[in-house]
Every structure is written in C-alpha cells, then in structure tokens.
Write an enzyme that holds these catalytic residues in place. Structure first.
Site, mmCIF file in Angstrom:
data_model
loop_
_atom_site.group_PDB
_atom_site.id
_atom_site.type_symbol
_atom_site.label_atom_id
_atom_site.label_comp_id
_atom_site.label_asym_id
_atom_site.label_seq_id
_atom_site.Cartn_x
_atom_site.Cartn_y
_atom_site.Cartn_z
ATOM 1 C CE LYS A 115 137.670 123.158 -66.039
ATOM 2 N NZ LYS A 115 138.494 123.926 -66.000
ATOM 3 C CB SER A 144 140.836 123.221 -69.179
ATOM 4 O OG SER A 144 141.066 123.790 -67.216
ATOM 5 C CB SER A 148 141.431 127.071 -66.511
ATOM 6 O OG SER A 148 141.964 126.047 -67.682
#
Lengths: 474, 493
Positions: free
Chosen positions: B79, B154, B178
């Site tokens: 990420k 996310s 997330s």
C-alpha cells in the site's frame, strides 16, 4: 494611597545535558552549521516515530531530588498542537496532565531569611527550531538543529513576591541544575529560558489579580527588569481605574518595556492529547534509587561544608559555588595543596581576569589543577617570586606547558654577590635616584623597580633592599 | 495453472524444487498486470527494472545456496503509505506528490531480509481515509469481481491486486477495517494483527493508536507466511511489543475440536438476510469440525463507530499537521482568488486547502473540533472511556470463547459513486471492523462465498491479543473444507 503586592510564578525551560536529542539520536551540540544535526525523525518526515531518550528521563529524575519533587508513578507524553515553521511535525511532544515531577520546593535567600518557593510541576518536552529573520528579505531562514533537544520546564507556584525574589530564585535554580550537571544553563546559547507570570493586587486582598505573561526572557537581569516594568505598568492601569487584560508580552530590550505579543482572544488552543506513539510508562523505584545514589552534593550543602573545611567566608564560597566547575577546580587543587586562601586569591584574581580577557568559561580554562598546584608550590617554597609566578601563569595558559619549564629562567636570584653586582649597576645607571634615597625613603621603590627590570623580575626583593641600604649608606 | 494463480507457498515450493525461477515469477506477474491493470487500476507505481533485477539476484542467491529466508523470490505489493527507500510514496495524496523516503519501513526491511522483493505500490484512499478507494487523488480502483464496483478501502489497491492475481501477497494498513473490509469485498484473506505485533516504523500515520499493518493473501497459509516475516518487536516503534513470534504456519492444523466460537449477537441484528445465510453456513462448517458455537453479547458495540471516528480523527488532525507547505510536500503558489500566495498564514491555508482532498479535510476538521477546549471532555475523553468499555467487553467474551466470529462488512461491494456523496453511510461500512482496532485484538477476514450478485462475502474471526495463530488455524481449516475461489475472473458486470 493604595499599596500593591506582586505575585509571580516562573516557568523555566532548561535544556537537558544529553548528548543526543529527546526522541532521536541526533547530536545536541550547539553552534554547528544550520540544519546539520537533523534526521528523518526530528524533521518529522512521514512514517517516522519518536523513541524516548532514557538519559533525559534520568536527568529529570535527578532534578526530583534537588527540587524535592514527587515523581509520578505513571507518566506519559502529550501532543501540543500549533503551526509554526520551527516545528516540523505541527505539534510539540510535551507533557500535559501527568508531568514526570510535581509538588516540590526550593529555598531561596532573601534579605530577611530563607524563603520557600514551591515547585508546582516539572515536565519533559522537545525544543523547537530557530527562525532567523533577515531585514529586507521577503523570506526567513529556519535552522532545525535545535528541534528535539530535550527540555525540562520547571513551573513554580505563585510564591514569588518581587522581581528581586525572582532573581534569587533563578540564581538558586541555576546553581542546582548546574551542580547536578542537568543543564549547562548557558543563557547565551539558550539552554535556560524563562517565562514570567505576574499579577498585582491591593495589599490585603485575598483573590488574585488578572495575570499577564512575559515570554522568552533569556537573562536573569531581563527577568528582573521586565517584572519591575510590568508590575509598574499594571499598577498604573489599576490606579487609572482600568482593568488588566490577560495577555502575552515580550520584553523589548531596546525600549526597556514589555510589549503585547497576543491578547487573550488570540490565545492558542493547543488541543493537548496523549501522544499515541509513546504511550504511558512506569518509572521504577529501582531507577529512582539508582539515580538518587549517584547524586552529587547540592550547592547549599557544599557551601556550608567548604566554609568549615577551608575556613573561607560565605561570600567567597558563593563565588566558588556559583559555577560548579569553579568549585570543582578549587577542591581538586586543594587535594594536593594546603593553602585555601592563597588559592582563592588566585582564583578570584589571575584566573578570573584571564577568563574575562579571553572570553572563556571555566570549563575551557587551559591549566589543569595538577599543573596549577605546581606553580603555587614554587611560589610557596619561594623558588620564584610573585611577579614571576604571574608571568609563568600567563605562559602556562598560553602554551599548556608546566611551570617547571619556565621557572628555571624565573628562579629568584638570592645569591648575595650576584645581587650586589646588579645593585651596583643600578646605582651607577641612576645615581640621582640613589642620591634621593638618602633624604626620601620612598625613592627606594624606584631603585627596586630598576633592579627588577635589570634582573627580569628574578631578584629577591628583601635581600636587594638590604644591599641597596648598605650600598647607599656606605 | 499459471504462476499468477499460485499461492505464495506454492510458488516457494516450485522455486525450491527449481521448477521455476524468481525471474519467471516476476515476468509472469508483470505480464498479467500489463494485461489487466488498465481495468483494475490497483497499482500506482511499479519499478519494473528494479523488480527484475531483484528477481535475478534472488535466483543467483538460490543457485549459490545463499537463500536469505522464507520469502526468497516472492514479490509483495505495498500500500502506498508504507515507505520505500528512494521510491515515491504518496499516500495517494496531492499534498505528498514527490516524497522519496530516505528509509524503508520496518516491514520492507523484513521482507527484503527474508528474500522477498517489492512488486510495487498500490492505490488507496488518501491517507487511508475511506472505505471504497474512491478518495484516492489519482484514480479509482475497481473490484476484479465486478469492475463497476468498488474494491473496498482504504487498502483497495492491495486487495484488488491480490484478488486479480497480480501478486500473491500484499500489505495494507488497517485503522478501522482498511485491510479486512476490502479483503471481504474482494473475497481474499485480510489479516489485521494485534496492535503492536508489527512495527509501524515507516507506515505513514493516520490514527496512530489504531493503525496496524496487515496482510492480503489468497490463502490463510500465505497470511501465516507473511505474518511470520513482518511480526516482531522493533526498537524504532515504542508501541511494538516484545512478544515471541509464533511459527504461524506450523500451527495451522492445531485441532479445533472442543474449541469455542462466540457469535456477538449485536453483529447479526440488522444484517442482510442473504449475508447472514452465508455466514451461518460457515458457522455450520465449524460445527462439523467439532467447534462449539454460542451467542455472546458485546453490549457497547453500538458506540464503536462514534468512538472510532473521534479518536482516529483527533489523532489524524495532529498526524497530518506536518503537511504544511513549509518543510516538504505541496506548497500553494496561487490562492483561490488567483493571486500570488503572500504570507505564512496563506501558505498554510492554501497549501492544505489545495493539497488535501475533501474526506481528509473533513476528518481533520472533525478531529480538531473534538480536541478543542470546551469540547474535549464531551467528545475525546468520552470516546476514550467508550474504548475502555469496549476493550473490557471483548476481554470478557474471550475468557469464555477462543475466537469471535462476525460479518466483515454489512454489505458486499457496491457500485462506484454510490456512497461517495454520503459520508455517514460510507462510515457505517466499518461498523463490524472498527471495534477490534479500538480493542487491539487480531482479526482476520475470511472469504465464504458469493452473494446473488456474484460478489464476495466474508466473515471476520477475532482472536485473543497476540493469538494470531488461533484465528489463522480456524481460517485455514475452514478454507480446506470449503475451497472458496479467491482468484477473480476480472470481469465487467
């Protein structure tokens, strides 16, 4: 006419004497090129995290004993939020509601008697960087070397009742902090800074008046001046029927007055909250005891001991103790040297003058105690005279060499025949002065002066005077 | 089967038996990414040359008998809020457009030290704030099961990349769900370890007391493998805990007979019937494995979302203060009135107004408000009290049960744009996950089939603190019984 009394509380920020910063391993050395002592952590780069410097915590625990403070069983850090270019993270890591130390006091001297000033709390925090504004440029410079330097903020209770008391309090506090080697308290370098909270009230009134704060005072004298000015200003406001407005002031050194920096309406809301990157931590009794056992002697206790041990006056002791290094030097010399008063005179005289002339601090004094004693011993044994000792002192300081290297040439001339010869040469050179001696005994001094010049200061004055007497009397 | 379809553990086996090379793996994954990521849009950045070079170096190490560790030759996607030295790290934000960290995150060091390589950086909601990946300031990521739908957020990019077979493994961060929520919506395994299990050093902070790096994989075994690599104490993160790292892979087959699952009743009350049916089917599988299942109550559950959005945003308001236009990152030159930015205050205002996206600004405002004097006690302090109560609820429940089982998300993947204008309904996507960030417990989203729209459904397993091996064992043994497909076909609706 209404009489007013002053109520003051002081917040003193001291830089802790650690070699690395509060939350990273950057050096804390003062005076390095701008932005040369920074890393990803103190620059607050994304993704970095702070780690508490254990040494800073230990120094704070040393303070606990000296200021008679309680140590919090559990302490934590908090974030104090505000925007300013000298604060790269946008918050300062400080302590809010669980400071490491609380509920202490120190004693300060006043004209009447010693007075107790309570310490409300002392907390750890990180210093900010420095902004450098240059006249005529549309921008400012930022030096972040200082960012993250460990600070201890020591907050007194409102027990201080005059600018002079504030001065004494600071002096006493500084002596303690220096003694315990908690801070070098170097005010020129910003290691010690002070905020003053001050209010006045008519004598006899119980409730406190509205207080104002004077921030960032970097000399004890400014504290005294600013507090006096501010007290008088507040008094004038009240006497004219006005009301004191809460606000933050700065001391303007040039105009010698306090100036409003921000009023209450503009006061920051710092939005303190617990620093989640560090969490709460316990301070073990073991650590506290370990630090307690390693504490050096406190200044007041040391002063009393030195007065008794060396038979020197309180005033002289105060001179020695004001800086720990001076007292340490003094006592280091006395381990091998037996005349405290002689040593004291040198410290107050030649040594102090030398430091002043060369703009040096005692830590930078170039003659180590061992060498200094050698010089004093030569004088003590009358191997050299006082003038020669002073000259050798200068040369030792300049070259770092030991006294013996110079004393050969400076050894006193005590040989009668040799002295007699030089005396005769003097009389021959300045017969008029020699003549004067018969009628004016003071003229002898001039003769001796000539003699010293000729002998490069080495002549034994006592013997020479006798020989002059004999020669002129002949 | 082809390389992109294999699990990391299978690839390891093929590498060890010299049936394939690390270079072949890297090439095969890059090929698949080139073919399909134009539609999925899971990656923000891939350094192909570096990846191929590292693969070659790995092959060389293997041929010389110098294998570094258990990830030798295996790529991992990250990420884009996990710092990579010298490689752009953006948090999918315009305020951090050219940040090349001078350090690697702890997890990156760990991956490299065990022979793994970094495949690339994946898309995300800006600063990890969002549940759909639509708050990325670059582009939207699509759910490989249905390209019209969001992948969740996310960590949507990491979830989608694993689901699409672009990488066997990926890391995300989980502050309120997330990792687990996008794993649930994409139908892969998403593990949020115990808070403190994995160092946060190098993870760009959102809500520091909640943030935890987690794993994405297409099997529970792969999650165990990656956790073994990244877990452990790191001196640079004072909140990382000095707890021994278990051999998670070895414990996957610990017997479940006589173990107890608690079903928190509050998590099933208003649940969609179809989703409920999928999850209850999973519960039956556990019963058949000899697990006892009972209902339990976590009475403070209803306050979790509110408490979470106060604590997380309060911390975020401070964490994001450093993006001020002064030291690094975006600095506004021109203000909204199209005139030149003049003074310090204007630099602050304009840089932050222009640099941050709407959701980030919304959360900074929320957090700033919650910490303001006069509101602090009513919001922030109250939220901390709720957090304590929630922790106690879970502690108490886990005295009686080995794990808790809940849905991962109240809904399956929804169409792009559906909730973006309605923050509150977006926030409720986290309703089942935030609780375990507040409490710190490890939690794992496990895929358990598809709904009528053919979108994945997942359930969540919650374990005792630092007992990741337990939830991984439950997940692994369930997986063996059901063989849910975790690799998406990449298709339009």
């Amino acid at each position: 006419m209404t009489e007013f009394e002053i109520i003051m509380g002081l917040e003193v920020h001291v830089q802790l004497l650690t070699s690395t910063k509060m939350f990273c391993s950057c050096s804390t050395t003062f005076g390095s090129p701008p932005n040369s002592q920074v890393c990803s952590i103190c620059l607050g780069l994304p993704g970095t995290l702070p780690v508490v410097n254990k040494k800073a915590v230990e120094l704070a625990l040393k303070v606990a004993h000296a200021l008679n403070c309680q140590v919090a069983e559990v302490t934590k850090f908090d974030r104090k939020n505000y925007f300013y270019p000298d604060l790269p993270k946008g918050y300062q890591i400080s302590q809010f509601d669980q400071p490491i130390l609380h509920s202490g006091h120190i004693m300060i001297p006043t004209p009447k008697e010693d007075k107790k000033i309570r310490i409300t709390r002392a907390h750890m925090e990180e210093d900010a960087g420095k902004m450098i504004h240059q006249e005529g440029t549309p921008y400012s410079f930022i030096d972040l070397n200082r960012v993250g330097t460990p600070l201890l903020e020591i907050v007194s209770a409102p027990d201080i009742e005059s600018p002079d008391e504030a001065y004494s309090y600071l002096k006493e506090l500084k002596a303690i902090l220096e003694y315990l080697e908690i801070s070098d308290c170097n005010m020129q370098e910003g290691s010690l800074r002070c905020d003053v909270n001050l209010s006045i009230r008519p004598k006899g009134q119980k409730t406190m008046g509205t207080r104002t704060e004077i921030k960032n005072l970097n000399s004890f004298n400014f504290v005294r001046l600013a507090a006096s000015y501010e007290a008088e200003r507040q008094k004038q406001v009240v006497l004219r029927g006005g009301k004191i407005e809460q606000g933050t002031y700065l001391w303007d050194e040039n105009e010698q007055k306090t100036k409003l920096m921000r009023s209450k309406e503009d006061a920051h809301d710092y939005r303190y909250f617990p620093e989640p990157d560090l969490g709460s931590f316990l301070i073990s009794k073991d650590l506290q005891e370990k630090i307690h056992s390693q504490l050096p002697e406190l200044p007041r206790i040391r002063s009393k001991r030195m007065q008794e041990e060396y038979k020197i006056s309180e005033k002289d002791c105060a001179f020695l103790i004001e800086q720990k290094v001076v007292a340490d030097y003094f006592e280091a010399c006395l381990k091998k040297f037996s005349e405290p008063q002689e040593l004291l005179n040198w410290m107050k005289g030649q040594v102090r003058t030398y430091l002043n002339e060369h703009d040096l601090a005692m830590v930078d004094f170039p003659i180590p105690p061992k060498n200094f004693i050698e010089l004093l011993e030569l004088l003590q044994k009358k191997t050299i005279n006082r003038n020669a000792a002073k000259e050798i002192f200068e040369q030792m300081a300049k070259t770092g060499k030991r006294a013996k290297e110079f004393s050969q040439q400076k050894q006193k001339i005590t040989d009668e025949n040799e002295l007699r010869q030089i005396c005769q040469e003097v009389i021959k050179a300045v017969p008029q002065i020699a003549e004067d001696c018969r009628t004016n005994p003071k003229a002898m001094n001039a003769l001796v002066g000539q003699l010293m010049k000729r002998s490069k200061g080495r002549a034994d004055v006592d013997i020479a005077r006798r020989i002059f007497g004999e020669l002129i009397g002949e | 089967m082809s390389i992109p379809e294999y699990s990391a553990v299978k690839l390891k086996e093929l590498l060890e038996t010299k049936q394939i090379s690390a270079l072949e793996i890297a090439r095969a994954l890059l090929d698949r990414i080139k073919k399909h990521d134009a539609e999925v849009k899971s990656f923000l950045y891939i350094d192909e040359d570096l990846l191929l070079k590292e693969a070659q170096a790995s092959d060389q190490r293997r041929s010389q008998g110098k294998v570094r560790g258990i990830l030798e030759g295996i790529p991992v996607a990250l990420k884009d809020n996990i710092c990579t030295k010298g490689q752009r790290t953006t948090c999918a934000s315009q305020i951090l457009p050219r940040f090349f960290p001078p350090y690697n995150a702890h997890v990156v060091e760990k991956i490299q030290a065990s022979g793994g390589s970094i495949l690339g950086k994946t898309n995300m909601d800006e600063f990890a704030m969002g549940s759909s990946c639509e708050n990325s300031s670059f582009f939207n990521t699509h759910n490989p099961w249905n390209l019209n739908c969001i992948p969740g957020g996310s960590s949507g990019g990491s979830a989608a990349a694993v689901t699409a077979g672009f990488t066997p493994l990926a890391l995300g961060s989980d502050t309120g769900g997330s990792v687990r929520q996008p794993a649930g919506l994409c139908g892969v395994f998403g593990l949020k370890p115990t808070y403190g299990r994995v160092s946060r050093f190098g993870l760009i902070a959102y809500g520091s007391s909640l943030d935890q790096i987690g794993t994405f994989s297409r099997s529970a075994r792969d999650a165990a493998l990656l956790l073994e690599v990244i877990a452990g104490r790191d001196q640079r993160d004072s909140t990382s805990v000095d707890q021994p790292v278990s051999s998670y892979q070895e414990k996957l087959l610990s017997s479940l007979k006589g173990k107890k699952i608690g079903l928190p009743q509050e998590y099933f009350e208003n649940l969609d019937e179809e989703m409920k049916a999928s999850i209850m089917a999973a519960v039956e599988v556990f019963r058949s494995l000899g697990v006892e299942v009972e209902e339990v109550s976590l009475p403070h559950t209803q306050y979790a979302v509110a408490a979470y959005y106060i604590i997380a945003t309060a911390e975020a308001s401070a964490n994001l203060a450093r993006y001020d236009g002064i030291h690094y990152g975006y600095r506004a030159e021109i203000n909204a009135q199209n005139t030149k930015v003049e003074d310090l205050q204007e630099i602050y205002h304009e840089s932050r107004a222009q640099g941050f996206g709407n959701e980030v600004k919304r959360r900074i405002l929320l957090g700033t408000y919650a910490l303001s004097s006069g509101y602090y006690d009513a919001y922030y302090v109250k939220a901390l009290q709720v957090r304590t109560l929630i922790k106690r609820d879970i502690e108490k429940a886990l005295e009686k049960f080995d794990v808790l089982l809940t849905p991962t998300s109240p809904v399956s993947a929804f169409p792009l744009g559906e909730k973006i204008e309605d923050p509150l309904s977006m926030y409720l996507c986290d309703i089942y996950t935030v609780t375990f960030n507040l409490s710190g417990n490890p939690a794992l989203s496990v895929p358990c089939g598809h709904d009528k729209k053919d979108l994945p459904v997942g359930f969540q397993l919650v374990g005792k603190l630092f007992k990741e091996e337990e939830i991984l064992a439950f997940a692994h043994q369930y997986e063996k019984e059901t063989l849910v497909n975790t690799l998406a076909p990449i298709k339009k609706a």
